[in-house]
Design an enzyme around this catalytic site. Structure first.
Site, PDB file in Angstrom:
ATOM      1  CE  LYS A  56      36.567 -18.894 -21.473  1.00 11.79           C
ATOM      2  NZ  LYS A  56      37.317 -19.998 -20.858  1.00 11.79           N
ATOM      3  CD  GLN A 100      36.896 -23.619 -20.777  1.00 14.56           C
ATOM      4  OE1 GLN A 100      37.154 -22.688 -21.534  1.00 14.56           O
ATOM      5  NE2 GLN A 100      36.488 -23.418 -19.550  1.00 14.56           N
ATOM      6  CG  ASP A 126      43.154 -19.115 -19.670  1.00 10.96           C
ATOM      7  OD1 ASP A 126      42.422 -18.119 -19.533  1.00 10.96           O
ATOM      8  OD2 ASP A 126      42.751 -20.286 -19.523  1.00 10.96           O
TER       9      ASP A 126
END
Ligand code: NAD
Length: 295
Positions: A56, A100, A126
């Site tokens: 990322k 995460q 997200d």
């Protein structure tokens, strides 16, 4: 009946062109003195998570998005994670926040999701906050309108692959395998919004094969290596394989038995090089979108 060879739905290539578009948008933001920034919270020493975060960071750098990583020891407590989210929520230089997943096993599923749900929906790039997940069902369907919030990255990437390959999805019969909050459930909602007729299958589904036999589109996100075999899918099917697994010999495979299924169906996304790059490109798209909305 003759069997053909499926068209490969090349996620690496499609993600590359998506990143090119994002790069242009980021350059435009810089003319307004806005540099999109993604903050990532990483907890513990889970090697796959560390690798995903590196991917990322690399993708962000390539398109001009800055990243800051908040790496916590596994011993961290929930209050410290909440405090970090709160600080990032109120930091106007941060446009997107990503927790995460998964968090270390010492956190219950409820605790893990409570950290995600603490992120302001306007920074939830997200797309996992319930407010953003709900908006998929209730928005008017206009792409990226502010009221649409953020769409979860993996399903957004899968939809992009399907639309690139098929164009309009209206009226197609789509079968989604898996109903997780990260992939299956939002995928089914997105396909419904795209006017497909959707069947959502899961571990309690009776006779999965019966549903697959009438599918035009199949999105597989069950988390079981090579679950889907050629005899279970029709020749006309377009298959998106979300699963990703490391085999004992070190190679990667998906939830679909690629060797046999690709010799039968109309089109399929490979693993690697299918959904993975699209998930990361979709994240970059969402961060860029968050920064654009900040103007
Ligand atoms: P999950 O374990 O949270 O959910 C799996 C879902 O599959 C569940 O809803 C379950 O009911 C269903 N399921 C399990 N066995 C089944 C069966 N035999 N028949 C039908 N349904 C069944 O997993 P997830 O987070 O949704 O991820 C799924 C897979 O996708 C995993 O392999 C994961 O690593 C991968 N993944 C890849 C990306 C990417 O960017 N490439 C992103 C997210 C997840």
């Amino acid at each position: 009946m003759t069997q053909g060879t499926a068209t490969l739905i090349n996620g690496t290539q499609i993600a590359k062109s998506l990143r090119q578009d994002i790069k242009t948008r980021v350059a435009r933001l810089k003319e307004h003195s806005i540099i999109p920034k993604l903050a990532v919270m990483l907890v513990g020493g889970h090697p796959p998570s560390e690798i995903y975060v590196k991917y990322k960071q690399k993708a962000a750098k390539e398109v001009g998005i800055t990243t800051e990583i908040h790496h916590f020891e596994e011993s961290v407590d929930l209050d410290t994670l909440y405090a970090c989210v709160d600080q990032l929520n109120h930091d106007s230089s941060v446009h997107g926040i990503l927790v995460q997943l998964p968090l270390p096993k010492k956190f219950s599923s409820q605790e893990m999701w409570s950290v995600v749900e603490r992120v302001f929906p306007s920074k939830d790039v997200d797309g996992l906050h319930p407010a953003n997940q709900g908006l998929i069902s209730f928005s008017n369907g206009a792409a990226h309108s502010p009221e649409q919030g953020f769409v979860a990255c993996t399903p957004l990437g899968c939809l992009h692959l399907l639309k690139t390959h098929l164009g309009d999805l209206e009226g197609l019969h789509a079968v989604v395998i898996g109903r997780s909050r990260i992939v299956g459930q939002p995928m089914a909602n997105l396909l419904t919004k795209a006017n497909a007729t959707v069947t959502l299958c899961h571990s309690r589904t009776r006779d999965l094969e019966r549903h697959l036999q009438i599918a035009d589109v199949i999105v597989v996100a069950a988390g079981i290596p090579k679950l889907i075999k050629a005899h279970t899918v029709p020749e006309k099917a377009v298959i998106i394989d979300v699963g990703i697994h490391r085999l004992e010999d070190g190679r990667l495979c998906g939830d679909v038995d690629f060797a046999e299924v690709s010799a039968k169906v109309s089109a399929i996304s490979p693993v690697p090089g299918g959904v993975g790059p699209m998930t990361i490109a979709s994240l970059m798209n969402n961060v860029c979108l968050a920064a654009e909305r900040s103007i």
